[in-house]
Design a protein around this motif. Structure first.
Motif, PDB file in Angstrom:
ATOM      1  N   SER A  53      38.225  29.966  31.743  1.00  0.00           N
ATOM      2  CA  SER A  53      36.755  30.271  31.229  1.00  0.00           C
ATOM      3  C   SER A  53      36.722  30.980  30.020  1.00  0.00           C
ATOM      4  O   SER A  53      37.848  31.350  29.328  1.00  0.00           O
ATOM      5  N   ASP A  54      35.428  31.046  29.442  1.00  0.00           N
ATOM      6  CA  ASP A  54      35.181  31.761  28.108  1.00  0.00           C
ATOM      7  C   ASP A  54      35.907  32.727  27.810  1.00  0.00           C
ATOM      8  O   ASP A  54      36.405  33.359  26.768  1.00  0.00           O
ATOM      9  N   GLY A  55      35.852  33.811  29.110  1.00  0.00           N
ATOM     10  CA  GLY A  55      36.244  35.212  28.869  1.00  0.00           C
ATOM     11  C   GLY A  55      37.930  35.218  29.217  1.00  0.00           C
ATOM     12  O   GLY A  55      38.391  36.246  29.411  1.00  0.00           O
ATOM     13  N   HIS A  56      38.577  34.281  29.580  1.00  0.00           N
ATOM     14  CA  HIS A  56      39.844  34.169  30.316  1.00  0.00           C
ATOM     15  C   HIS A  56      39.948  34.820  31.485  1.00  0.00           C
ATOM     16  O   HIS A  56      41.209  35.154  31.824  1.00  0.00           O
ATOM     17  N   THR A  57      39.013  34.878  32.015  1.00  0.00           N
ATOM     18  CA  THR A  57      39.041  35.904  33.362  1.00  0.00           C
ATOM     19  C   THR A  57      39.276  34.892  34.706  1.00  0.00           C
ATOM     20  O   THR A  57      39.658  35.371  35.558  1.00  0.00           O
ATOM     21  N   GLU A  58      38.999  33.474  34.375  1.00  0.00           N
ATOM     22  CA  GLU A  58      38.892  32.576  35.330  1.00  0.00           C
ATOM     23  C   GLU A  58      39.928  31.367  34.947  1.00  0.00           C
ATOM     24  O   GLU A  58      39.959  31.132  33.767  1.00  0.00           O
TER      25      GLU A  58
END
Length: 290
Positions: free
Chosen positions: A272-277
Motif C-alpha cells: 500500500s502507499d504507506g507500506h502498512t499493508e
C-alpha cells in the motif's frame, strides 16, 4: 510426518559420536519418507536453522560435557565428535561456546547448550490457506541479478542495497515486459546452498517472467518445466509475508501430498502507499510425494 521427523531426530542423537563418520542425511530423509532436499528445506523452516548447524551444535553441546568431565584428552574428544585435530575442534568449540576447550576445562566455565529438538502437533489450521497447483512449461526470468548472502533473521542489507540501486524507472520499464504468470516484478531466489546456512550465498533476480529479450544490463534465468504450489495472502506488512512462509512449511506441507524440489523460489509483493499493508504471491517448486 511428525513421527518420521522425530525418528530422524533420534537417529541424529545416535550418531553424534561416530568418530568422524559423517551423518548420512540421505538415510535421514529415507527414514522421514521424503527427499534429502525436502528434509533440509523443511527442517530449516521448522527449526529456524539449517540441519547441518543443528547437528554441529548438538555435537559440540555433548562434547562440552565430555570436556568438563575431564576423563579424556581433548584430542580423544575431538576425534570422537568428528574433528581431525585438536585445533579444528578448538575453533569449532569456541564458535559455539565462546571459549576454548582447554580454558573451559581449567576454569569450569559455563557453556552454551543446544537442546535436543523434537516436533509435536499444535492444533492450528482454524483459517484456510489459499493455494493452487500449477503445471508450468519452461519459462524465463529476466532482470538485474546479484549474488547476496542468505540472512535468516533481520534485514538483508546487501539485498536491500541492491534493490535500491536498480532505480524506480528501471523497475517500471521492467514491469512492462511481464507477459505471463507469475505477473509483475518478482524477487527470485536461486542456487541456494543445500545447507541453507546463514551467510551462504544465493542468486537473487529482481525480474519478471517474460518471453521478451532481456534489456541491456539484465540477466536471464531459464526455469525448466515443472509443478508449482502458488500461495496468496494479504494483510499487515511485513507480518503477512512472514506468516505466509511459516504457514506453508508448518501447516501446508504436512497436510498435503507434496514436497519441495530444487528450483527457484518466486515472491511477488505489492505494498500500500504507506507500506502498512501488503499483497503477496509465493511460488514454490514442488513434486507430488511418491
Amino acid at each position: 510426518m511428525l513421527d518420521r521427523l522425530n525418528q530422524a531426530m533420534d537417529r541424529i542423537e545416535d550418531h553424534l559420536t561416530e568418530d568422524g563418520v559423517p551423518l548420512d542425511v540421505a538415510a535421514l530423509a529415507q527414514l522421514a519418507l521424503t527427499s534429502e532436499y525436502h528434509l533440509r528445506r523443511m527442517f530449516s523452516a521448522l527449526a529456524g536453522m539449517p540441519l547441518s548447524e543443528y547437528v554441529r551444535r548438538r555435537r559440540l553441546t555433548v562434547a562440552g560435557a565430555d570436556v568438563l568431565a575431564g576423563r579424556d584428552t581433548l584430542l580423544d574428544i575431538a576425534v570422537r565428535y568428528g574433528y581431525g585435530s585438536a585445533e579444528a575442534f578448538g575453533r569449532a568449540f569456541r564458535a559455539v561456546h565462546g571459549i576454548g576447550p582447554g580454558e573451559a576445562r581449567r576454569t569450569r566455565a559455563a557453556l552454551d547448550s543446544q537442546p535436543r529438538m523434537s516436533f509435536r502437533l499444535v492444533v492450528e489450521g482454524t483459517s484456510s490457506m489459499r493455494y493452487r497447483i500449477v503445471d508450468k512449461p519452461e519459462f524465463t526470468v529476466v532482470g538485474p541479478k546479484a549474488r547476496v548472502p542468505l540472512v535468516h533473521l533481520g534485514p538483508n542489507r546487501a539485498l536491500m542495497d541492491f534493490i535500491r540501486g536498480i532505480g524506480k524507472d528501471a523497475v517500471a520499464d521492467l514491469e512492462k515486459l511481464s507477459d505471463q504468470e507469475p505477473h509483475g516484478v518478482l524477487g527470485v531466489c536461486d542456487d541456494l546452498d543445500p545447507s541453507r546456512a546463514e551467510g551462504t550465498e544465493l542468486d537473487y533476480y529482481h525480474g519478471v517472467v517474460t518471453a521478451a529479450p532481456a534489456p541491456e544490463g539484465s540477466a536471464t534465468l531459464t526455469v525448466p518445466a515443472g509443478t508449482w504450489a502458488v500461495f496468496d495472502t494479504s494483510g499487515p506488512a511485513p507480518e503477512a509475508v512472514q506468516h505466509l512462509w511459516r504457514d506453508v512449511f508448518t501447516q501446508w506441507f504436512p497436510s498435503n501430498p507434496y514436497r519441495s524440489r530444487p528450483g527457484p523460489e518466486l515472491l511477488r509483493t505489492r505494498y500500500s502507499d504507506g507500506h502498512t499493508e501488503v499483497e503477496a504471491q509465493l511460488w514454490l517448486p514442488v513434486e507430488r510425494q511418491a
